[in-house]
Motif scaffolding. Structure first.
Motif, mmCIF file in Angstrom:
data_model
loop_
_atom_site.group_PDB
_atom_site.id
_atom_site.type_symbol
_atom_site.label_atom_id
_atom_site.label_comp_id
_atom_site.label_asym_id
_atom_site.label_seq_id
_atom_site.Cartn_x
_atom_site.Cartn_y
_atom_site.Cartn_z
ATOM 1 N N ILE A 190 -36.602 -5.903 -1.093
ATOM 2 C CA ILE A 190 -37.821 -6.253 -0.368
ATOM 3 C C ILE A 190 -38.323 -5.015 0.369
ATOM 4 C CG2 ILE A 190 -38.874 -7.736 1.383
ATOM 5 C CD1 ILE A 190 -36.640 -9.772 0.851
ATOM 6 N N ASN A 191 -39.380 -4.418 -0.165
ATOM 7 C CA ASN A 191 -40.034 -3.285 0.493
ATOM 8 C C ASN A 191 -39.058 -2.209 0.966
ATOM 9 O OD1 ASN A 191 -42.847 -3.505 0.377
ATOM 10 N ND2 ASN A 191 -42.998 -3.037 2.551
ATOM 11 N N GLY A 192 -38.142 -1.827 0.099
ATOM 12 C CA GLY A 192 -37.201 -0.767 0.434
ATOM 13 C C GLY A 192 -35.886 -1.252 1.008
ATOM 14 N N HIS A 193 -35.789 -2.541 1.366
ATOM 15 C CA HIS A 193 -34.535 -3.119 1.842
ATOM 16 C C HIS A 193 -33.814 -3.762 0.647
ATOM 17 C CE1 HIS A 193 -35.744 -2.694 6.079
ATOM 18 N NE2 HIS A 193 -36.946 -3.043 5.660
ATOM 19 N N HIS A 194 -32.541 -3.423 0.476
ATOM 20 C CA HIS A 194 -31.749 -3.955 -0.634
ATOM 21 C C HIS A 194 -30.529 -4.675 -0.066
ATOM 22 C CE1 HIS A 194 -33.342 -0.219 -3.017
ATOM 23 N NE2 HIS A 194 -34.283 -1.114 -2.779
ATOM 24 N N PHE A 195 -30.289 -5.904 -0.492
ATOM 25 C CA PHE A 195 -29.116 -6.621 0.001
ATOM 26 C C PHE A 195 -28.746 -7.755 -0.948
ATOM 27 C CE2 PHE A 195 -32.913 -8.432 1.992
ATOM 28 C CZ PHE A 195 -32.792 -9.789 1.705
ATOM 29 N N ASN A 196 -27.484 -8.158 -0.887
ATOM 30 C CA ASN A 196 -27.011 -9.352 -1.584
ATOM 31 C C ASN A 196 -27.035 -10.507 -0.593
ATOM 32 O OD1 ASN A 196 -26.572 -7.727 -3.770
ATOM 33 N ND2 ASN A 196 -24.344 -7.792 -3.665
ATOM 34 N N SER A 197 -27.690 -11.576 -0.967
ATOM 35 C CA SER A 197 -27.776 -12.737 -0.079
ATOM 36 C C SER A 197 -26.438 -13.457 -0.012
ATOM 37 C CB SER A 197 -28.848 -13.700 -0.580
ATOM 38 O OG SER A 197 -28.489 -14.209 -1.854
ATOM 39 N N LEU A 236 -30.694 -20.392 -9.137
ATOM 40 C CA LEU A 236 -30.708 -19.137 -9.866
ATOM 41 C C LEU A 236 -29.346 -18.890 -10.497
ATOM 42 C CD1 LEU A 236 -32.577 -16.641 -10.341
ATOM 43 C CD2 LEU A 236 -31.482 -15.600 -8.349
ATOM 44 N N THR A 237 -29.327 -18.574 -11.792
ATOM 45 C CA THR A 237 -28.080 -18.279 -12.493
ATOM 46 C C THR A 237 -28.192 -16.933 -13.198
ATOM 47 O OG1 THR A 237 -28.693 -19.247 -14.640
ATOM 48 C CG2 THR A 237 -27.859 -20.754 -12.940
ATOM 49 N N ASP A 238 -27.049 -16.408 -13.604
ATOM 50 C CA ASP A 238 -27.067 -15.095 -14.246
ATOM 51 C C ASP A 238 -27.572 -15.137 -15.682
ATOM 52 O OD1 ASP A 238 -24.933 -16.263 -15.502
ATOM 53 O OD2 ASP A 238 -23.483 -14.709 -14.998
ATOM 54 N N SER A 249 -25.266 -16.406 -4.135
ATOM 55 C CA SER A 249 -25.704 -15.055 -3.828
ATOM 56 C C SER A 249 -26.578 -14.513 -4.940
ATOM 57 C CB SER A 249 -24.482 -14.142 -3.641
ATOM 58 O OG SER A 249 -24.867 -12.843 -3.272
ATOM 59 N N ALA A 250 -27.515 -13.631 -4.563
ATOM 60 C CA ALA A 250 -28.357 -12.902 -5.511
ATOM 61 C C ALA A 250 -28.724 -11.576 -4.861
ATOM 62 C CB ALA A 250 -29.608 -13.700 -5.875
ATOM 63 N N HIS A 306 -32.649 -10.385 -8.294
ATOM 64 C CA HIS A 306 -31.815 -10.125 -9.458
ATOM 65 C C HIS A 306 -30.568 -11.009 -9.411
ATOM 66 C CE1 HIS A 306 -34.215 -6.414 -9.994
ATOM 67 N NE2 HIS A 306 -34.178 -6.397 -8.669
ATOM 68 N N PRO A 307 -30.369 -11.867 -10.409
ATOM 69 C CA PRO A 307 -29.118 -12.639 -10.450
ATOM 70 C C PRO A 307 -27.915 -11.706 -10.531
ATOM 71 C CG PRO A 307 -30.729 -13.470 -12.042
ATOM 72 C CD PRO A 307 -31.262 -12.167 -11.536
ATOM 73 N N LEU A 308 -26.821 -12.115 -9.912
ATOM 74 C CA LEU A 308 -25.593 -11.337 -9.957
ATOM 75 C C LEU A 308 -24.662 -11.893 -11.028
ATOM 76 C CD1 LEU A 308 -24.971 -11.013 -6.110
ATOM 77 C CD2 LEU A 308 -25.756 -9.215 -7.669
ATOM 78 N N PRO A 309 -23.885 -11.047 -11.682
ATOM 79 C CA PRO A 309 -22.981 -11.517 -12.736
ATOM 80 C C PRO A 309 -22.026 -12.593 -12.227
ATOM 81 C CG PRO A 309 -23.124 -9.122 -12.740
ATOM 82 C CD PRO A 309 -23.825 -9.582 -11.499
#
Length: 292
Positions: free
Chosen positions: A52-59, A23-25, A47-48, A76-79
């Motif tokens: 997920i069902n109300g949980h938000h996080f950067n991997s 995955l790329t930006d 990281s991206a 969502h790709p990160l810049p």
């Protein structure tokens, strides 16, 4: 001595999906959707942003990400960041959920129907992480090698993975009935947008269709998806445009009209802002079979 014949070609009909993702930006977001499979992801590096069902996080590297059946998800790709991951998907029916017995009723059916909720993100410092990681990587190796009779061991490893989820308390009772009803209504809304993106979609119309006041509608949508409804509609339309740019030779103006834009310059402006490329540049860069 009689000739021996081996059973070949995945005789059990054990369906699953496995794939690697880079995955790329420069790629569009994977916008909110859901499916009936259990999805297991291991992040090798990068990281991206996951919702997920109300949980938000950067991997981050080493994360185990679990997406349960029917749970809404977006990526969502990160810049200026990339992510490499492996994914395994399977319907719980194929590891025994559809069998009417005490085991299925106690463990698998509540996972499929949402009465149990899985922890969506398991990180290196959490209980059972190493055992879950070793088991998941073993699953990936089995489906990559596809050695003789591998599907027998694959089914065993999937049960082992579920065992560790239960043992280390990564399975929880579901949220309240009220929250569940909100998610169900939100899924219906997203499904509606995905099937009507070509039409004129206004906030008052959508709020009225799904029985919300305008203010409450906007609050609920933002709270559960991390995006405004108008931004989500825009992403749906631009993602559909990306598909048409790569899969057809349609003129760009026709694509803009087909995905819900009645103004070409407006389409071009949003497309470049969202993907950092013009539609023409996007088609040229990512379409290996360039249109004539």
């Amino acid at each position: 001595m009689a000739n021996q014949q081996y059973i070949k070609d995945n005789p059990s009909g054990f369906p699953y999906q496995y794939y690697r993702t880079h995955l790329t930006d420069s790629q569009p977001d994977t916008i909110y959707h859901w499916h009936e499979d259990l999805e297991l992801i291991y992040v090798h590096k990068g990281s991206a942003r996951y919702h997920i069902n109300g949980h938000h996080f950067n991997s981050q590297a080493g994360d185990i990400i679990i997406i349960q059946s029917e749970h809404m998800q977006s990526i969502h790709p990160l810049p200026h960041k990339e992510q490499d991951s492996e994914t395994f998907r399977i319907h719980l029916n194929h590891i025994g959920r559809a069998i009417i017995d005490e085991y299925s009723q106690r463990y698998l059916q509540p996972l499929q129907n949402g009465h149990f909720e899985l922890t969506p993100l398991i990180q290196v410092d959490m209980p059972g992480y190493q055992k879950l990681k070793d088991c998941l990587l073993a699953i990936f190796n089995l489906v990559k090698e596809e050695s003789l009779y591998y599907d027998i061991l694959l089914k065993s490893k999937l049960h082992e993975f579920l065992y560790y989820l239960f043992k280390y308390r990564h399975v929880n009772r579901h949220y309240t009935d009220d929250t569940y009803q909100k998610y169900q209504k939100l899924k219906e809304l997203i499904d509606y947008i995905n099937h009507h993106y070509q039409e004129s979609l206004s906030i008052p119309h959508l709020a009225d269709t799904f029985g919300y006041s305008r203010a409450h509608f906007m609050t609920v949508f933002k709270q559960h998806t991390g995006s405004s409804c108008l931004d989500f509609i825009l992403q749906v339309r631009l993602n559909k445009a990306c598909e048409l740019l790569l899969q057809t030779t349609m003129p760009i103006q026709d694509i803009a009209s087909q995905v819900g834009f009645n103004n070409l310059s407006n389409f071009n402006r949003h497309f470049k802002h969202y993907l950092q490329l013009t539609p023409k540049q996007y088609r040229k860069q990512f379409n290996k079979t360039k249109p004539s």
